[in-house]
Design a protein around this motif. Structure first.
Motif, PDB file in Angstrom:
ATOM      1  N   MET A  36      43.459 -29.853   7.545  1.00  9.68           N
ATOM      2  CA  MET A  36      44.048 -27.916   7.202  1.00  9.68           C
ATOM      3  C   MET A  36      44.534 -28.230   5.825  1.00  9.68           C
ATOM      4  N   GLY A  37      44.779 -27.186   4.953  1.00  8.68           N
ATOM      5  CA  GLY A  37      45.695 -26.832   4.053  1.00  8.68           C
ATOM      6  C   GLY A  37      45.844 -25.832   3.452  1.00  8.68           C
ATOM      7  N   TRP A  38      47.164 -25.649   2.969  1.00  7.16           N
ATOM      8  CA  TRP A  38      47.154 -24.348   1.580  1.00  7.16           C
ATOM      9  C   TRP A  38      47.376 -24.638   1.030  1.00  7.16           C
ATOM     10  N   PHE A  39      47.432 -23.280  -0.082  1.00 10.13           N
ATOM     11  CA  PHE A  39      47.128 -23.204  -1.498  1.00 10.13           C
ATOM     12  C   PHE A  39      47.384 -22.516  -2.224  1.00 10.13           C
ATOM     13  N   ARG A  40      47.354 -22.367  -2.835  1.00  8.29           N
ATOM     14  CA  ARG A  40      47.868 -21.342  -3.909  1.00  8.29           C
ATOM     15  C   ARG A  40      48.361 -20.608  -5.303  1.00  8.29           C
ATOM     16  N   GLN A  41      47.625 -19.667  -5.827  1.00  6.96           N
ATOM     17  CA  GLN A  41      46.840 -19.741  -7.122  1.00  6.96           C
ATOM     18  C   GLN A  41      47.765 -18.565  -7.731  1.00  6.96           C
ATOM     19  N   THR A  42      48.327 -18.204  -9.383  1.00 12.12           N
ATOM     20  CA  THR A  42      48.629 -17.404  -9.802  1.00 12.12           C
ATOM     21  C   THR A  42      47.364 -17.104 -10.904  1.00 12.12           C
ATOM     22  N   SER A  43      48.041 -16.141 -11.303  1.00 10.26           N
ATOM     23  CA  SER A  43      46.456 -15.480 -12.322  1.00 10.26           C
ATOM     24  C   SER A  43      46.951 -16.793 -13.473  1.00 10.26           C
ATOM     25  N   GLY A  44      45.984 -17.463 -14.255  1.00  8.60           N
ATOM     26  CA  GLY A  44      45.563 -17.829 -15.605  1.00  8.60           C
ATOM     27  C   GLY A  44      46.313 -18.947 -15.416  1.00  8.60           C
ATOM     28  N   LYS A  45      46.575 -19.751 -13.817  1.00 11.70           N
ATOM     29  CA  LYS A  45      46.497 -20.891 -13.377  1.00 11.70           C
ATOM     30  C   LYS A  45      45.835 -21.669 -12.696  1.00 11.70           C
ATOM     31  N   GLU A  46      46.175 -23.173 -12.494  1.00 10.51           N
ATOM     32  CA  GLU A  46      45.298 -23.793 -11.938  1.00 10.51           C
ATOM     33  C   GLU A  46      46.032 -23.774 -10.197  1.00 10.51           C
ATOM     34  N   ARG A  47      44.907 -23.741  -9.728  1.00 12.67           N
ATOM     35  CA  ARG A  47      44.840 -24.109  -7.963  1.00 12.67           C
ATOM     36  C   ARG A  47      46.474 -25.033  -7.441  1.00 12.67           C
ATOM     37  N   GLU A  48      47.369 -25.098  -7.016  1.00 13.45           N
ATOM     38  CA  GLU A  48      48.330 -26.005  -6.648  1.00 13.45           C
ATOM     39  C   GLU A  48      47.668 -26.024  -5.161  1.00 13.45           C
ATOM     40  N   GLY A  49      48.282 -27.247  -4.568  1.00 15.98           N
ATOM     41  CA  GLY A  49      48.056 -27.675  -2.681  1.00 15.98           C
ATOM     42  C   GLY A  49      49.356 -27.815  -2.782  1.00 15.98           C
ATOM     43  N   VAL A  50      50.128 -27.019  -1.371  1.00 16.77           N
ATOM     44  CA  VAL A  50      51.061 -26.734  -0.791  1.00 16.77           C
ATOM     45  C   VAL A  50      51.579 -27.477  -0.102  1.00 16.77           C
ATOM     46  N   ASP A  95      48.986 -15.870  -4.964  1.00 15.61           N
ATOM     47  CA  ASP A  95      48.000 -15.964  -3.788  1.00 15.61           C
ATOM     48  C   ASP A  95      48.123 -17.391  -2.818  1.00 15.61           C
ATOM     49  N   TYR A  96      47.787 -17.139  -1.204  1.00 14.29           N
ATOM     50  CA  TYR A  96      47.854 -18.212  -0.784  1.00 14.29           C
ATOM     51  C   TYR A  96      46.366 -18.600  -0.092  1.00 14.29           C
ATOM     52  N   TYR A  97      45.798 -19.458   0.625  1.00 15.02           N
ATOM     53  CA  TYR A  97      45.226 -20.043   0.766  1.00 15.02           C
ATOM     54  C   TYR A  97      44.406 -21.257   1.284  1.00 15.02           C
ATOM     55  N   CYS A  98      44.318 -20.628   2.621  1.00 14.48           N
ATOM     56  CA  CYS A  98      44.002 -22.137   3.428  1.00 14.48           C
ATOM     57  C   CYS A  98      43.133 -22.405   3.219  1.00 14.48           C
ATOM     58  N   ALA A  99      42.138 -23.909   4.151  1.00 10.41           N
ATOM     59  CA  ALA A  99      41.302 -24.209   3.579  1.00 10.41           C
ATOM     60  C   ALA A  99      41.139 -25.295   4.814  1.00 10.41           C
ATOM     61  N   ALA A 100      39.812 -25.873   4.937  1.00  6.28           N
ATOM     62  CA  ALA A 100      39.756 -27.181   6.240  1.00  6.28           C
ATOM     63  C   ALA A 100      38.696 -27.700   5.280  1.00  6.28           C
ATOM     64  N   THR A 101      38.754 -28.886   6.190  1.00 11.06           N
ATOM     65  CA  THR A 101      37.713 -30.460   5.773  1.00 11.06           C
ATOM     66  C   THR A 101      37.964 -30.778   7.203  1.00 11.06           C
ATOM     67  N   PRO A 102      36.300 -31.472   7.456  1.00 10.62           N
ATOM     68  CA  PRO A 102      36.163 -32.327   8.430  1.00 10.62           C
ATOM     69  C   PRO A 102      36.933 -33.348   8.200  1.00 10.62           C
ATOM     70  N   SER A 103      37.381 -33.806   9.058  1.00 10.17           N
ATOM     71  CA  SER A 103      38.240 -35.569   9.075  1.00 10.17           C
ATOM     72  C   SER A 103      38.888 -35.703  10.330  1.00 10.17           C
ATOM     73  N   ASN A 104      38.433 -37.139  10.532  1.00  9.10           N
ATOM     74  CA  ASN A 104      39.433 -37.472  12.268  1.00  9.10           C
ATOM     75  C   ASN A 104      40.504 -38.584  11.339  1.00  9.10           C
ATOM     76  N   GLY A 105      40.929 -38.518   9.823  1.00 10.79           N
ATOM     77  CA  GLY A 105      41.313 -39.771   9.534  1.00 10.79           C
ATOM     78  C   GLY A 105      43.099 -39.161  10.147  1.00 10.79           C
ATOM     79  N   ALA A 106      44.050 -40.098   9.280  1.00 10.42           N
ATOM     80  CA  ALA A 106      45.310 -40.107  10.079  1.00 10.42           C
ATOM     81  C   ALA A 106      46.366 -38.848   8.478  1.00 10.42           C
ATOM     82  N   SER A 107      45.249 -38.961   7.914  1.00  9.46           N
ATOM     83  CA  SER A 107      45.885 -37.944   6.489  1.00  9.46           C
ATOM     84  C   SER A 107      45.121 -37.093   6.364  1.00  9.46           C
ATOM     85  N   CYS A 108      46.048 -36.406   4.932  1.00 11.85           N
ATOM     86  CA  CYS A 108      45.586 -35.331   5.124  1.00 11.85           C
ATOM     87  C   CYS A 108      45.471 -35.147   3.054  1.00 11.85           C
ATOM     88  N   SER A 109      44.600 -34.115   2.815  1.00  8.11           N
ATOM     89  CA  SER A 109      44.843 -33.960   1.356  1.00  8.11           C
ATOM     90  C   SER A 109      45.678 -33.511   0.661  1.00  8.11           C
TER      91      SER A 109
END
Length: 128
Positions: A36-50, A95-109
């Protein structure tokens, strides 16, 4: 259908705290099959992984800008992801967004391109 719903955003003064939550439902696989991850974005800027967290919660990563201020956690029993944010500053407004990706790995992105499912976001505004 898969659904991620964020909550907990709002208006806070600089130096204050907020706790964001993301509730997952409708996923075919178990919640602990996803990083799972949290990301954020403001108008006119690229999305940022938090921040991100591995399926087990044993591995977490943070953007340099939020290290030592934000804490990510997950409750696999109740399928909830949290982001505790402290010492908030106006630059954290987004604006803060949560995201999910299938993973059984030891880390995250922290790369948004690695995530398959997204919530609709919750707004965080930090006043000076």
């Amino acid at each position: 259908a898969e659904q991620l719903v964020e909550s907990g955003g709002g208006l806070v003064q600089a130096g204050g705290s907020l706790r964001l939550s993301c509730t997952a439902s409708g996923f075919v696989a178990s919640f602990d099959d996803y990083a799972m991850g949290w990301f954020r974005q403001t108008s006119g800027k690229e999305r940022e992984g938090v921040s991100c967290i591995s399926w087990s919660g044993s591995s977490t990563h943070y953007a340099e800008s939020v290290k030592d201020r934000f804490t990510i956690s997950r409750d696999n029993v109740h399928t909830i992801l949290h982001l505790q944010m402290t010492n908030l500053q106006p630059v954290d407004t987004a604006d803060y967004y949560c995201a999910a990706t299938p993973s059984n790995g030891a880390s995250c992105s922290l790369g948004g391109e690695d995530y398959a499912y997204w919530g609709k976001g919750t707004q965080v505004t930090v006043s000076s």
